[in-house]
Scaffold this motif. Structure first.
Motif, PDB file in Angstrom:
ATOM      1  N   LYS A   3       0.825  -1.208   0.000  1.00  0.00           N
ATOM      2  CA  LYS A   3       0.000   0.000   0.000  1.00  0.00           C
ATOM      3  C   LYS A   3       0.858   1.257   0.000  1.00  0.00           C
ATOM      4  O   LYS A   3       0.531   2.252  -0.659  1.00  0.00           O
ATOM      5  CB  LYS A   3      -0.930  -0.003   1.211  1.00  0.00           C
ATOM      6  N   ASP A  54       0.570   4.178  -2.721  1.00  0.00           N
ATOM      7  CA  ASP A  54       0.351   5.583  -2.339  1.00  0.00           C
ATOM      8  C   ASP A  54       1.481   6.481  -2.864  1.00  0.00           C
ATOM      9  O   ASP A  54       1.237   7.598  -3.331  1.00  0.00           O
ATOM     10  CB  ASP A  54       0.260   5.707  -0.817  1.00  0.00           C
ATOM     11  N   ARG A 102       0.706   9.434  -5.459  1.00  0.00           N
ATOM     12  CA  ARG A 102       0.956  10.834  -5.082  1.00  0.00           C
ATOM     13  C   ARG A 102       1.905  11.502  -6.071  1.00  0.00           C
ATOM     14  O   ARG A 102       1.739  12.683  -6.414  1.00  0.00           O
ATOM     15  CB  ARG A 102       1.533  10.887  -3.667  1.00  0.00           C
TER      16      ARG A 102
END
Length: 353
Positions: A34, A38, A42
């Motif tokens: 994860k 992320d 981002r």
């Protein structure tokens, strides 16, 4: 309470359970997986460009073979060495009435004795050797036969040990468990794994030393419970894959053009913040733990891989994970850090400011 209110209460209760489950298990993804998702998302959001894993469409990257996060352990049938058992006739058996070796032989020939676990079989063979040595002293009349059996047992003991190391359910779990990655590693987990592997090697190098069945089972259980080799091997494979794909994607973005006259644009500043938040604070610490585990356990993997009684496929697994796969992870980490260093230097910014 009417039926509608009761139904609403049950619905709320179900939602709370579902929310707790998602919180605990991260929608089926490990924390490290994860974190990479992320991180990549981002970066893509800052650049307003979808993140696409193009690392394997690049001929240069495609030539690099990255390790798999799925560990494939050789089959037990392939790894198991058939142990030759010395033959003894009835007359020889009853002649050993003054020695406990006949008790061990009788135990081995029960249905339970013929289906011993690898650890139980190793303990049995070790006891048998000790018993035969005692009998040889007590019964000089039968010393020739007894010494011949001792020689046979000493020859096969290293292969009994190999079966213990390769085919015990605990060691299989330790070397091939596919259920987890590293998030953080305690010093206790490293020490216990190091101690258990050292213990197994000690059995091979000091076959005459006394053995406690309880201690052997405890060390095997520690390996299975922590399964640190498998976790670190899967983690280094995931790091190699995700860092390679992230670096490849970043190199395809015109980032160096966003620093006219060597001054960082607002977008580069935002990227630096993402880099700090995810790579420096979350991914790099996992890499530090990975290195710590590797450099502690690597000498033990190397020593294991040099034991010729172990099957070639098992030794190859150790070598691939301990050298090739770890090198792939190191290379991916180095290239990722180098990319950011070059960008930050070009843009006259520091990742720590």
């Amino acid at each position: 309470m009417n039926r509608l209110a009761l139904a609403n209460l049950r619905s709320v209760h179900l939602c709370l359970i579902l929310q707790l489950t998602l919180t605990l298990f991260g929608c089926g993804k490990n924390n490290l997986e994860k974190t990479f998702d992320d991180y990549q998302q981002r970066l893509a959001n800052v650049l307003d460009t979808p993140f696409v894993d193009t690392s394997f469409s690049n001929p240069q990257a495609h030539s690099l073979t990255l390790p798999s996060t799925t560990l494939r352990y050789p089959s037990i049938r392939e790894l198991t060495t058939t142990i030759e058992v010395p033959l003894i006739d009835v007359k020889q058996f009853f002649a050993l009435d003054r020695c406990d070796v006949n008790v061990l032989i009788a135990q081995r020939n029960t249905p339970l004795g013929r289906t011993q676990l690898p650890s139980v079989r190793y303990i049995y063979e070790h006891k048998m050797l000790a018993s035969l040595a005692r009998c040889s002293k007590l019964m000089p009349k039968h010393r020739a036969n007894l010494n011949q059996w001792i020689s046979q047992k000493q020859t096969v003991l290293p292969f009994v040990w190999a079966n213990l190391v390769q085919t015990s359910k605990e060691t299989i779990n330790a070397f091939s468990n596919n259920s987890a990655f590293i998030s953080s590693v305690s010093a206790t987990d490293i020490q216990q794994t190091q101690s258990a592997l050292t213990y197994l090697l000690h059995l091979k190098t000091t076959p005459q030393a006394p053995i406690s069945a309880k201690e052997l089972e405890r060390n095997l259980e520690q390996l299975a419970k922590i399964h640190l080799p498998a976790k670190t091997w899967r983690t280094q494979a995931l790091m190699a894959k995700e860092l390679t794909s992230t670096t490849t994607w970043l190199k395809q973005q015109p980032l160096f053009e966003q620093c006219p006259n060597g001054q960082a644009s607002q977008q580069i500043t935002y990227l630096k913040n993402v880099f700090t938040l995810f790579f420096i604070e979350k991914i790099q610490p996992v890499g530090s733990d990975l290195n710590r585990v590797h450099y502690t356990l690597s000498p033990l993997y190397k020593t294991l891989s040099e034991q010729t009684e172990l099957h070639t496929s098992f030794r190859r697994l150790l070598n691939e994970q301990n050298t090739t796969s770890f090198s792939a992870y190191q290379r991916a980490m180095k290239e990722h850090v180098l990319f950011w260093q070059q960008l930050f230097k070009h843009c006259s910014i520091s990742p720590h400011t």
